[in-house]
Design an enzyme around this catalytic site. Sequence first.
Site, PDB file in Angstrom:
ATOM      1  N   SER A 168      24.916  -4.306 -29.325  1.00  0.00           N
ATOM      2  CA  SER A 168      25.682  -5.550 -29.460  1.00  0.00           C
ATOM      3  C   SER A 168      26.225  -5.727 -30.872  1.00  0.00           C
ATOM      4  O   SER A 168      27.265  -6.350 -31.068  1.00  0.00           O
ATOM      5  CB  SER A 168      24.811  -6.755 -29.087  1.00  0.00           C
ATOM      6  OG  SER A 168      23.788  -6.971 -30.049  1.00  0.00           O
ATOM      7  N   TYR A 178      25.745 -12.199 -43.025  1.00  0.00           N
ATOM      8  CA  TYR A 178      24.942 -12.324 -41.809  1.00  0.00           C
ATOM      9  C   TYR A 178      24.909 -10.995 -41.058  1.00  0.00           C
ATOM     10  O   TYR A 178      23.876 -10.587 -40.531  1.00  0.00           O
ATOM     11  CB  TYR A 178      25.499 -13.426 -40.908  1.00  0.00           C
ATOM     12  CG  TYR A 178      24.622 -13.729 -39.720  1.00  0.00           C
ATOM     13  CD1 TYR A 178      23.455 -14.475 -39.876  1.00  0.00           C
ATOM     14  CD2 TYR A 178      24.942 -13.264 -38.441  1.00  0.00           C
ATOM     15  CE1 TYR A 178      22.632 -14.746 -38.792  1.00  0.00           C
ATOM     16  CE2 TYR A 178      24.124 -13.530 -37.363  1.00  0.00           C
ATOM     17  CZ  TYR A 178      22.976 -14.274 -37.539  1.00  0.00           C
ATOM     18  OH  TYR A 178      22.158 -14.530 -36.467  1.00  0.00           O
TER      19      TYR A 178
END
Length: 307
Positions: A168, A178
């Site tokens: 993913s 992030y």
Amino acid sequence: MGSQAEKKLDGKVALVAGATRGAGRAIAVALGAAGATVYATGRTTREKVSEVGRTTETIEETAELVDAAGGHGIAVPADHLDPEQVAAVTARIDREQGRLDVLVNDIWGGEHLIEFGKKMWEIELSRGLRMLELSVRSHIITSHYALPLLVRRPGGLVVEVTDGTAESNKGYRDQFYYDLAKNAPIRMAFNLSHDLKDAGGTAVSVTPGFLRSEQMLDNFGVTEENWRDAVAKEPHFAIAETPALVGRAVAALACDHDRARWNGRSLSSGQLAKEYGFTDVDGSRPDAWGYFSRVFAGEQPDAADYR
């Protein structure tokens, strides 16, 4: 909970680094339910609050929940960015138990630093570097001090908790820092899988799906009892899972004598729920990353088909 309700981890010792709330707390409790002695570390205690700023969850409460689940919980305040504090934690485990069987690196606490929708150079450097300290440097420091104790016996398990799987996370995770923060633990687990082989150890990364953590529920202004009210604001919240699912996932791995087959892998709570046959607390089996794989492909799947 199935077979995990049995005390398969009696006599085993776990360190859950970052066990104050959310996934870390649930993992500590699930390991305790399987009979383990669990050292729950974190920065928020009944006397001191961390930079996260939440006072409603503490490591002492986590240890009490471990006890209530049938294990033995030991709360140890620690900032995992301080090598001396981490060294003291592992020295205490060695002194009191003489062994370490499971290390869970769940240290994070960087949600308040995230600024989506900004380019890398638009983000204050100190905020971005702090995210990397919390998610990468803290995990490295913890592994450095804990692994010499863990490898004394064959069969040790290291779990790097992150957000997303290797599959993913091939796409951009919406923000420079992030993305790095959540991809690094996946690579750390892969690297450790090689270093642990000679000691018969296993290292994996594990991700929950859309987590209904205490903090996430508060962000949406709902509780666990009425969490579905948030779906009107965020439709993808329909696939959300409780922290118990990832807790049960890690406990299942810890109880599996054949877990070496997963060595180096990037795993999700939904994937492991199918593999080991456990469910979330409501009896459902959310597969959030299966659902989001279709969302990322531009489709509009029905979350009910992935529960």
